[in-house]
Design a protein around this motif. Structure first.
Motif, PDB file in Angstrom:
ATOM      1  N   GLN A 258       0.848  -1.184   0.000  1.00 31.80           N
ATOM      2  CA  GLN A 258       0.000   0.000   0.000  1.00 31.80           C
ATOM      3  C   GLN A 258       0.886   1.236   0.000  1.00 31.80           C
ATOM      4  N   ILE A 259       0.295   2.361  -0.355  1.00 38.21           N
ATOM      5  CA  ILE A 259       1.034   3.621  -0.384  1.00 38.21           C
ATOM      6  C   ILE A 259       0.753   4.398   0.885  1.00 38.21           C
ATOM      7  N   ASP A 260       1.814   4.902   1.508  1.00 42.08           N
ATOM      8  CA  ASP A 260       1.703   5.766   2.682  1.00 42.08           C
ATOM      9  C   ASP A 260       2.515   7.028   2.405  1.00 42.08           C
ATOM     10  N   GLY A 261       1.829   8.054   1.942  1.00 41.52           N
ATOM     11  CA  GLY A 261       2.527   9.278   1.565  1.00 41.52           C
ATOM     12  C   GLY A 261       3.436   9.032   0.376  1.00 41.52           C
ATOM     13  N   THR A 262       4.742   9.194   0.589  1.00 40.09           N
ATOM     14  CA  THR A 262       5.704   8.928  -0.483  1.00 40.09           C
ATOM     15  C   THR A 262       6.403   7.584  -0.293  1.00 40.09           C
ATOM     16  N   ASP A 263       5.886   6.777   0.634  1.00 38.90           N
ATOM     17  CA  ASP A 263       6.475   5.463   0.898  1.00 38.90           C
ATOM     18  C   ASP A 263       5.580   4.358   0.358  1.00 38.90           C
ATOM     19  N   ILE A 264       6.208   3.259  -0.035  1.00 37.33           N
ATOM     20  CA  ILE A 264       5.499   2.031  -0.359  1.00 37.33           C
ATOM     21  C   ILE A 264       5.697   1.082   0.814  1.00 37.33           C
ATOM     22  N   VAL A 265       4.606   0.631   1.411  1.00 32.71           N
ATOM     23  CA  VAL A 265       4.668  -0.279   2.549  1.00 32.71           C
ATOM     24  C   VAL A 265       4.315  -1.681   2.061  1.00 32.71           C
ATOM     25  N   LYS A 266       5.319  -2.560   2.011  1.00 36.33           N
ATOM     26  CA  LYS A 266       5.086  -3.940   1.592  1.00 36.33           C
ATOM     27  C   LYS A 266       4.673  -4.771   2.813  1.00 36.33           C
ATOM     28  N   ASN A 267       3.541  -5.421   2.714  1.00 37.40           N
ATOM     29  CA  ASN A 267       3.019  -6.223   3.820  1.00 37.40           C
ATOM     30  C   ASN A 267       3.665  -7.605   3.825  1.00 37.40           C
ATOM     31  N   ASN A 268       4.133  -8.007   4.989  1.00 35.91           N
ATOM     32  CA  ASN A 268       4.719  -9.335   5.147  1.00 35.91           C
ATOM     33  C   ASN A 268       3.720 -10.310   5.760  1.00 35.91           C
ATOM     34  N   PHE A 269       2.454  -9.965   5.659  1.00 34.85           N
ATOM     35  CA  PHE A 269       1.380 -10.854   6.103  1.00 34.85           C
ATOM     36  C   PHE A 269       0.398 -10.991   4.951  1.00 34.85           C
ATOM     37  N   TYR A 270      -0.479 -11.993   5.065  1.00 33.41           N
ATOM     38  CA  TYR A 270      -1.381 -12.302   3.956  1.00 33.41           C
ATOM     39  C   TYR A 270      -2.809 -12.429   4.505  1.00 33.41           C
TER      40      TYR A 270
END
Length: 408
Positions: A258-270
């Motif tokens: 997901q996008i958080d401001g100018t960061d991409i947050v990759k989820n390590n859960f499913y």
């Protein structure tokens, strides 16, 4: 005396709508008994009374928007207490007046009976009493015949003929059945707002592929009876798709971000959201840690969540924090669609109906059960290579379901 207050609902929810009063003025309520049902953006919440007594007043009508912390009803002492006597005493003079006017008495009794039979919100009844208006004389706008505050106010305002001139046109349209006006539920309003926000705030694209469902259907036909005997849950297609999606997300982690401001947050859960259609609209409960669950656990989770959704029993915790969503328009016969992203997620997989079509298999043409699948994604995060690769991997896994089951 006790006040019924709108409780804290969730961190992001500050208001709700009165969906249904479960108690009416004059009815007794026990401590801990439900008194009102609130509709929020995501779920319905039943509010209890903290004290036993008699409902003395409702301060909000069904359909009204109320804020967290707002007083919406008063529960007074029991009917035998002194607090209840003044109310009874104030009605006595009216009863005496009815006896003193024998000619008007039959009309008054008939009018009261008609008024009691009229379906009206508590606030409408209160306003009608204050204005001295008989509810049975009001023509409600609601096509179901329910009298609301607006109807009472309009009836009591007695506009002059000149001001009321436009009214016949509107009434005519309602009366002749050409249109029916229906207020959006709070949940439908929220769905509309959020879908529009997604369309306006993301660079959404959709890529398509098709899956030959022959092997999945054959495996399911072979295994379903033993699967049910072993696990007491039916083997459906959703567990296959969920496991295929998890495997593809592991290979293409940006699809699980997901996008958080100018960061991409990759989820390590499913945590996979499974879209469920209900009378109130589409909801997306979450299958938590789908990568750690086997087929039976996934099917069991989906069944439980779907039942809670249909019974309007989902909690906010059932629908928060998903990382990816699967939606199945095929259950309604959809052949092809472009699903809209869910909230802050950057990917959603759309399943569709299974349809037999002629397909080239080697140098031969065979009739195979085929399903179109669609991946909608946020192009700001996911490029074409990842989106096409993700969908291709889902296709390959589902066309070889034995490997999928053995590796899960």
């Amino acid at each position: 005396m006790a006040e019924i207050i709108v409780p804290e609902l969730a961190e992001s929810i500050t208001e709700g709508t009165i969906a249904q009063w479960l108690k009416q003025p004059g009815e007794t309520v026990e401590k801990g008994e439900f008194i009102v049902e609130l509709e929020t953006d995501k779920v319905n919440v039943e509010v209890i009374s903290e004290e036993a007594g008699v409902v003395s007043e409702l301060l909000a009508a069904e359909g009204d928007t109320v804020q967290v912390g707002q007083v919406i009803a008063i529960v007074g002492a029991g009917s035998g207490s002194p607090a209840a006597k003044p109310a009874a005493e104030t009605k006595a003079p009216e009863a005496e007046k009815t006896v003193e006017a024998p000619k008007a008495a039959p009309v008054a009794v008939e009018s009261t009976n008609e008024q009691d039979r009229t379906i009206a919100s508590p606030a409408a009844r209160k306003l009608a009493r204050e204005k001295g208006i008989n509810l049975s004389e009001i023509s409600p706008v609601d096509p179901m015949g329910r009298v609301r505050v607006q109807d009472v106010a309009a009836h009591g305002s007695a506009p002059t003929p000149a001001k009321a001139a436009p009214a016949p046109v509107a009434v005519s349209k309602e009366d002749d059945g050409r249109t029916t006006r229906e207020k959006m539920s709070r949940r439908r309003q929220t769905i509309a707002t959020r879908l529009l926000e997604v369309k306006q705030s993301t660079a959404m694209l959709t890529t398509f592929n098709e899956i030959d469902m022959t092997n999945v259907m054959a495996l399911r036909a072979r295994k379903k009876d033993k699967f049910f005997d072993d696990h007491d849950v039916r083997l459906g297609f959703m567990s296959f798709f969920t496991k295929a999606v998890v495997a593809a997300l592991k290979k293409y982690p940006y699809v699980n971000s997901q996008i958080d401001g100018t960061d991409i947050v990759k989820n390590n859960f499913y945590d996979i959201g499974i879209a469920v259609s209900t009378e109130g609209g589409l909801v997306v409960p979450i299958v938590r840690d789908a990568d750690r669950k086997n087929f039976a656990e996934i099917e069991g989770n989906i069944g439980e969540l779907a039942k809670k959704a249909r019974d309007n029993k989902l909690a906010l915790s059932d629908m928060s924090g998903g990382s990816f969503t699967i939606t199945n328009g095929g259950v309604f016969g959809s052949l092809l669609s472009t699903p809209i992203l869910n909230g802050t997620q950057v990917g959603i997989l759309g399943m569709h109906t299974i349809q037999k079509r002629p397909i080239a298999v080697g140098n031969e043409v065979e009739i195979r059960p085929m399903m179109y699948v669609a991946l909608s994604y946020d192009h700001r995060v996911i490029d074409g290579k990842d989106s096409v690769g993700f969908l291709k991997m889902v296709k390959e896994l589902l066309e070889n379901p034995e490997d999928l089951m053995l590796n899960s």
